[in-house]
Scaffold this motif. Structure first.
Motif, PDB file in Angstrom:
ATOM      1  N   VAL A 153      44.788  54.883  42.072  1.00  0.00           N
ATOM      2  CA  VAL A 153      44.670  53.467  42.317  1.00  0.00           C
ATOM      3  C   VAL A 153      43.779  53.385  43.205  1.00  0.00           C
ATOM      4  CG1 VAL A 153      45.837  51.814  43.644  1.00  0.00           C
ATOM      5  CG2 VAL A 153      47.225  53.105  42.013  1.00  0.00           C
ATOM      6  N   ALA A 154      43.513  54.376  44.341  1.00  0.00           N
ATOM      7  CA  ALA A 154      42.419  54.531  44.993  1.00  0.00           C
ATOM      8  C   ALA A 154      41.017  54.567  44.464  1.00  0.00           C
ATOM      9  CB  ALA A 154      42.392  55.869  46.059  1.00  0.00           C
ATOM     10  N   HIS A 155      40.897  55.297  43.297  1.00  0.00           N
ATOM     11  CA  HIS A 155      39.676  55.564  42.512  1.00  0.00           C
ATOM     12  C   HIS A 155      39.391  54.045  42.045  1.00  0.00           C
ATOM     13  CE1 HIS A 155      40.309  60.086  41.815  1.00  0.00           C
ATOM     14  NE2 HIS A 155      39.820  59.566  43.098  1.00  0.00           N
ATOM     15  N   CYS A 156      40.528  53.399  41.440  1.00  0.00           N
ATOM     16  CA  CYS A 156      40.192  51.930  40.827  1.00  0.00           C
ATOM     17  C   CYS A 156      39.738  50.932  41.863  1.00  0.00           C
ATOM     18  CB  CYS A 156      41.633  51.510  40.338  1.00  0.00           C
ATOM     19  SG  CYS A 156      41.976  52.213  38.651  1.00  0.00           S
ATOM     20  N   GLU A 157      40.362  51.104  43.048  1.00  0.00           N
ATOM     21  CA  GLU A 157      39.762  50.232  44.417  1.00  0.00           C
ATOM     22  C   GLU A 157      38.471  50.823  44.655  1.00  0.00           C
ATOM     23  OE1 GLU A 157      42.641  50.853  47.139  1.00  0.00           O
ATOM     24  OE2 GLU A 157      44.151  49.568  46.214  1.00  0.00           O
ATOM     25  N   GLN A 158      38.040  51.866  44.815  1.00  0.00           N
ATOM     26  CA  GLN A 158      36.670  52.437  45.012  1.00  0.00           C
ATOM     27  C   GLN A 158      35.693  51.829  43.975  1.00  0.00           C
ATOM     28  OE1 GLN A 158      36.610  56.550  45.436  1.00  0.00           O
ATOM     29  NE2 GLN A 158      38.075  56.349  47.396  1.00  0.00           N
ATOM     30  N   ALA A 159      35.929  51.750  42.679  1.00  0.00           N
ATOM     31  CA  ALA A 159      34.952  51.378  41.602  1.00  0.00           C
ATOM     32  C   ALA A 159      34.934  49.927  41.856  1.00  0.00           C
ATOM     33  CB  ALA A 159      35.761  51.931  40.384  1.00  0.00           C
ATOM     34  N   SER A 160      36.101  49.317  42.001  1.00  0.00           N
ATOM     35  CA  SER A 160      36.082  47.673  42.253  1.00  0.00           C
ATOM     36  C   SER A 160      35.150  47.430  43.327  1.00  0.00           C
ATOM     37  CB  SER A 160      37.424  47.122  42.401  1.00  0.00           C
ATOM     38  OG  SER A 160      37.267  45.760  42.641  1.00  0.00           O
ATOM     39  N   ALA A 161      35.236  48.229  44.536  1.00  0.00           N
ATOM     40  CA  ALA A 161      34.376  47.952  45.779  1.00  0.00           C
ATOM     41  C   ALA A 161      32.687  48.255  45.268  1.00  0.00           C
ATOM     42  CB  ALA A 161      34.651  48.758  46.979  1.00  0.00           C
TER      43      ALA A 161
END
Length: 805
Positions: free
Chosen positions: A582-590
């Motif tokens: 989930v954190a990786h997805c959020e980082q990619a979105s950021a």
């Protein structure tokens, strides 16, 4: 002129009055020179200072009457008044100052003029009305009588006034400008100076604005250069945005796979939660049993501690009672040992009483003998003083007898003895009278010698009797010491004898105390045995509770079975991996959002570069226009600066002073010639030579000495000569002012201006005063002088001694 002062310290201290009223018109009767006389400190300066309408006392203010001044330091009543009636150009005015000190300090000033309708408030042509405020009053007074600077510099000579030679260049030129009525020139000069100041301030502001605009141009150019290559930056930002979008899609696919594994592991987690709940319930029940046993153990331990404390208190009470009985036994035993001493003291008591009585009687006899010896010593001193008096009287009698014999022996030595002149010789008559007195003088001497012999015999006897006084005093001291020791021993015996009856009962009391001590010892032994039994029962109960708790603390079989079932279950789902996904997805979105913002920022910077180029061109055109305006203002500033200098003290005013200089010098020289002779003449110089030989603007008074044929500055002259020059020049200014247009002063004032002169120069000073009155057409002059000769030369004298209480 009429003056009333109320509450001034100078009048109270000098005349002892609270209020004083002086009618100068009635006192002087039209005299020209009027002298104010009186001892030092009579208030002369206070009266002279208040004879002007200006709200200042020049001798107190300093700076020639124009320095800092406050009436509050010169008055003492809660409400103080200064009332002055004065005349200017044929109009009578009345000044009334009220100085209040009751609480908040406040000063009110009113100016009225006398019309056909009576006294009405003064109103100037510009509309200023004297309404009680000090500023409107001052403006009204200066509108009528002129500037206070001119008045106190020309018409009023205050104490310790500065000489004109000590004025600075600007001060003397300002004074002479007021004297020459150059107010209009000065006003235009001040307006020119104000315009110059405003132009200079505007020029500085414009220069600061140009400097700021130049800094803005530099900043805009720097920003524009920093934004170079904006097209390449925008293309790079678009590429970075596409890469970030692809990475976000890959991270979202991995997150979906992990969430499917999480759903499968949910059933295993439910079984694990059930087993953990059973294990927790078993452990909780076991813990409750252990807690109950711990509570019981603590309660029994507290009961054991309470019992131990109670037994300790009982033991302490028993020990205290036992110690008390033992102390009583010790005391009674000691009392039995003192019985014999008390009985012996009772037997010796009568004998000690007899000894005290005998020694007291002996001491009384010694006191009587000592008193007799002291009376004999007093008689001896009296006899000795009488003998000394007789010796003095005998000496005087012998001297008188000798004198009489010498006078009698003159009968054979005088030249007129046996001649016809013998009957009229006074010396021979005195010698015969001395012969008649010789027998009486011899009888007195014989009587005194007999009295002296009798006193010698009496003194010898008294000395023998008085020689016993010191042994008697020593005997009295020894008898007093023996009596004190005997009385002390008698008191000790009486104390011991008084305790005989009490000590006789000590035996019975000792038997009773020993019986009580034995019974108390048996009770202590029985109580200690009973307490030991209670200790044993409580210890056994506590040991049984500890054994039960140790059994409960051993491992439980039910808990071991549940732990085996938990070990057979599969491993727990790795929620951390899901969280990381989930954190990786959020980082990619950021990152995608940041790439989009960077692309948007690159587009804005591209537009900003175009705007900076436009602003730089506009700012450059404004800067060039502002520089052209600065050049125009600088040209105007130069013109106004030149006009300000021309209208200032070193311009037209200096030229006007140069024009008036010969007239002032002529008037001053005329006064010098009238009162001092042709020796000195002066000239006014407004341009002085520098060390390089160049001329500069300044002011100096050059004095030519006809005796030495030398010219020097007034500052190089002696103190008395400098005062002459200063007074003549000051009065010359007053004469010049009297001939000019504007307010005309009819009265002059002078306060102890002749203090540095010798007697001849003081008379010449009075001649100068009369010359000033004649040339200037003045009505009169009031002056203060401590020289009686000058006061007598005045036309009228106001003696303040008449007003002293």
């Amino acid at each position: 002129m009429k003056q009333t002062l109320t509450g001034f310290c100078g009048i109270r201290d000098g005349l002892g009055r609270e209020t004083i009223t002086l009618d100068f018109e009635a006192e002087t009767g039209g005299a020209q020179l009027v002298a104010l006389t009186g001892r030092n400190g009579r208030g002369k300066s206070t009266i002279l200072d208040n004879m002007t309408p200006y709200p200042v006392m020049p001798s107190r203010a300093g700076a020639d009457g124009l320095g800092a001044f406050s009436y509050y330091d010169e008055v003492y009543l809660p409400e103080n008044h200064k009332e002055l009636e004065w005349v200017m150009d044929g109009v009578r005015y009345r000044s009334h100052l009220v100085i209040r000190m009751n609480g908040k300090r406040r000063t009110e000033a009113y100016l009225h003029w006398l019309s056909e309708q009576g006294w009405i408030p003064m109103r100037l042509p510009d509309g200023t009305v004297s309404d009680g405020r000090m500023d409107t009053y001052s403006r009204c007074v200066e509108g009528i009588a002129g500037s206070g600077t001119t008045f106190f510099s020309t018409a009023f000579s205050a104490q310790q006034r500065r000489q004109l030679s000590s004025y600075r260049n600007g001060e003397i030129k300002s004074l002479l400008a007021d004297l020459l009525r150059l107010d209009a020139v000065r006003a235009r000069g001040e307006r020119a100076a104000e315009v110059q100041r405003l132009l200079r301030a505007g020029l500085q502001t414009a220069q600061q604005q140009v400097l700021h605009q130049r800094q803005q141009l530099v900043r805009l150019a720097a920003e524009w250069h920093q934004l170079g290559g904006d097209d390449v930056r925008a293309e790079l930002a678009r590429h970075n945005r596409n890469v970030a979008a692809a990475r976000l899609d890959a991270k979202r696919t991995a997150l979906a796979a992990l969430r499917a594994d999480q759903a499968l592991a949910a059933t295993h987690e439910a079984r694990r939660a059930q087993l953990l709940a059973e294990r927790t319930a078993t452990l909780a029940e076991r813990q409750r049993a252990i807690d109950a046993l711990d509570t019981e153990c603590r309660r029994e331990g507290a009961a054991f501690d309470e019992m131990a404390e109670r037994h300790a208190q009982r033991a302490s009470h028993r020990e205290t009672a036992l110690a008390s009985l033992r102390a009583q036994r010790t005391t009674l035993q000691a009392s039995l040992e003192q019985v014999q001493h008390a009985e012996r003291a009772a037997r010796r008591l009568p004998r000690w009483r007899t000894v005290v009585q005998r020694r007291a009687a002996l001491l009384g006899g010694l006191h009587q003998s000592l008193a007799s010896a002291e009376r004999v010593a007093a008689d001896l001193r009296l006899a000795q003083s009488q003998r000394a008096a007789i010796e003095r009287e005998a000496g005087q009698a012998a001297l008188k007898a000798q004198e009489l014999r010498q006078r009698f022996m003159l009968t054979a030595e005088v030249p007129c003895a046996g001649m016809s002149l013998q009957s009229g010789c006074k010396l021979l008559a005195d010698a015969h009278s001395a012969h008649a007195l010789l027998p009486d003088a011899s009888a007195v001497a014989a009587r005194l010698n007999a009295a002296h012999a009798r006193l010698d015999h009496e003194i010898a006897g008294l000395r023998q009797q008085a020689g016993q006084i010191e042994p008697l005093r020593a005997a009295v001291a020894r008898a007093e010491a023996r009596l004190a020791r005997s009385r002390e021993r008698l008191a000790g015996c009486e104390r011991l004898a008084a305790r005989c009856a009490l000590l006789a009962q000590s035996g019975c009391m000792l038997t009773e105390v020993e019986a009580r001590l034995a019974a108390h010892t048996q009770q202590c032994i029985a109580a200690a045995a009973e307490e030991e039994k209670e200790y044993g029962a409580q210890r056994r109960k506590i040991a049984e509770l500890n054994n039960r708790r140790q059994k409960l603390a051993r491992p439980c079989e039910a808990v071991q079975r549940i732990d085996a079932l938990l070990a057979d279950l599969p491993a727990t789902f790795n929620a951390q991996a899901l969280t990381q996904a989930v954190a990786h997805c959020e980082q990619a979105s950021a990152r995608l959002q940041a790439a989009e913002q960077a692309q948007l920022a690159a587009l804005r910077e591209q537009e900003r570069a175009r705007e900076l180029a436009r602003q730089e061109a506009q700012q450059r055109r404004a800067c060039e226009a502002q520089e052209r305006r600065i050049q125009q203002v600088a040209q105007h500033l130069e013109q106004w600066s030149l006009l300000n200098k021309a209208l200032g003290n070193d311009g037209i005013i200096a030229l006007a002073i140069d024009d008036a200089g010969p007239e002032l010098s002529h008037l001053a020289n005329q006064l010098l010639l009238a009162c001092y002779g042709p020796r000195f003449s002066l000239s006014i110089q407004t341009q002085l030579a520098t060390a390089k030989g160049e001329l500069r603007e300044g002011f100096d008074i050059a004095v030519h000495d006809a005796h030495s044929n030398a010219t020097k500055s007034v500052t190089k002259m002696s103190g008395g000569e400098r005062i002459w020059i200063n007074e003549c020049l000051t009065r010359a200014m007053a004469l010049y002012l009297a001939r000019a247009d504007g307010p005309r002063y009819a009265t002059l004032f002078s306060d102890e201006a002749d203090g540095a002169f010798d007697a001849p120069h003081k008379r010449r000073f009075m001649a100068m005063k009369r010359e000033v009155l004649r040339i200037g057409g003045y009505t009169q002059e009031y002056f203060i002088s401590h020289t009686t000769e000058l006061s007598e030369m005045a036309d009228a004298v106001i003696d303040l001694e008449r007003y002293a209480t």
